[in-house]
Design a protein around this motif. Structure first.
Motif, short mmCIF file in Angstrom:
data_model
loop_
_atom_site.label_atom_id
_atom_site.label_comp_id
_atom_site.label_asym_id
_atom_site.label_seq_id
_atom_site.Cartn_x
_atom_site.Cartn_y
_atom_site.Cartn_z
N PRO A 37 0.81 -1.21 0.00
CA PRO A 37 0.00 0.00 0.00
C PRO A 37 0.85 1.27 0.00
O PRO A 37 2.01 1.25 0.44
N THR A 38 0.26 2.37 -0.51
CA THR A 38 0.87 3.68 -0.37
C THR A 38 -0.17 4.65 0.16
O THR A 38 -1.37 4.48 -0.05
N ASN A 39 0.30 5.66 0.86
CA ASN A 39 -0.56 6.71 1.40
C ASN A 39 0.18 8.03 1.22
O ASN A 39 1.32 8.16 1.65
N ASN A 40 -0.46 8.99 0.56
CA ASN A 40 0.17 10.28 0.27
C ASN A 40 1.51 10.13 -0.43
O ASN A 40 2.47 10.84 -0.13
N GLY A 41 1.62 9.17 -1.34
CA GLY A 41 2.81 9.00 -2.14
C GLY A 41 3.94 8.20 -1.52
O GLY A 41 4.95 7.97 -2.16
N SER A 42 3.77 7.74 -0.27
CA SER A 42 4.82 6.95 0.39
C SER A 42 4.28 5.56 0.73
O SER A 42 3.09 5.41 1.06
N GLN A 43 5.16 4.57 0.66
CA GLN A 43 4.75 3.22 1.03
C GLN A 43 4.34 3.19 2.48
O GLN A 43 5.07 3.66 3.35
N SER A 44 3.14 2.65 2.77
CA SER A 44 2.59 2.69 4.12
C SER A 44 2.47 1.32 4.78
O SER A 44 1.82 1.16 5.81
N GLY A 45 3.10 0.33 4.21
CA GLY A 45 3.12 -1.01 4.78
C GLY A 45 4.14 -1.85 4.05
O GLY A 45 4.56 -1.50 2.94
N ARG A 46 4.54 -2.95 4.65
CA ARG A 46 5.57 -3.77 4.02
C ARG A 46 5.02 -4.46 2.76
O ARG A 46 3.82 -4.64 2.61
N THR A 47 5.90 -4.81 1.86
CA THR A 47 5.53 -5.54 0.66
C THR A 47 5.31 -6.99 1.03
O THR A 47 6.17 -7.62 1.64
N VAL A 48 4.12 -7.51 0.72
CA VAL A 48 3.85 -8.94 0.92
C VAL A 48 4.12 -9.63 -0.41
O VAL A 48 3.84 -9.09 -1.48
N SER A 49 4.69 -10.81 -0.33
CA SER A 49 5.15 -11.50 -1.54
C SER A 49 4.79 -12.96 -1.55
O SER A 49 4.69 -13.60 -0.51
N ARG A 50 4.68 -13.48 -2.73
CA ARG A 50 4.54 -14.90 -3.00
C ARG A 50 5.49 -15.20 -4.10
O ARG A 50 5.78 -14.42 -4.96
#
Length: 123
Positions: free
Chosen positions: A110-123
């Motif tokens: 996710p991003t909020n106001n142009g900045s990443q707001s949570g970690r990247t989840v991956s598979r």
């Protein structure tokens, strides 16, 4: 003593293999399965999952309208990207995509106001 060491090694190998997802590699038919999830800084819960040629995602909106970014590729080299707002475009919060070949990898964040707001989840 030798039997105990062998059994201990087998137990460790089994525990390592049982993880959250299973990935096999080596051919174009390799696939990834399992899921990964996290919560953003504004309270949105999100998950990406894989099963053979299918990638799917769930997003439960948080306190603000965050933009979610998903990119995924299959073992044949096809890559797709999606992005949507979790509140104003909520119809995309629970969806999946069927690739031509088995899924190779997927990343959701996710991003909020142009900045990443949570970690990247991956598979």
């Amino acid at each position: 003593m030798r039997i105990r060491k062998t059994l201990a090694t087998l137990a460790i190998a089994t525990a390592v293999t049982v993880g959250v997802g299973i990935a096999t590699a080596g051919t174009a038919s390799a696939s990834d399965s399992g899921s990964d999830s996290a919560t953003s800084s504004t309270g949105a819960w999100y998950q990406v999952y894989a099963n053979g040629p299918t990638v799917g995602w769930f997003v439960t909106p948080g306190n603000t309208d965050e933009r979610f970014w998903l990119t995924a590729a299959d073992t044949c080299g096809h890559t797709y990207s999606w992005n949507w707002n979790d509140v104003t475009e909520s119809q995309w919060n629970n969806a999946h995509w069927q690739f031509q070949c088995n899924l190779s990898w997927a990343h959701l964040y996710p991003t909020n106001n142009g900045s990443q707001s949570g970690r990247t989840v991956s598979r």
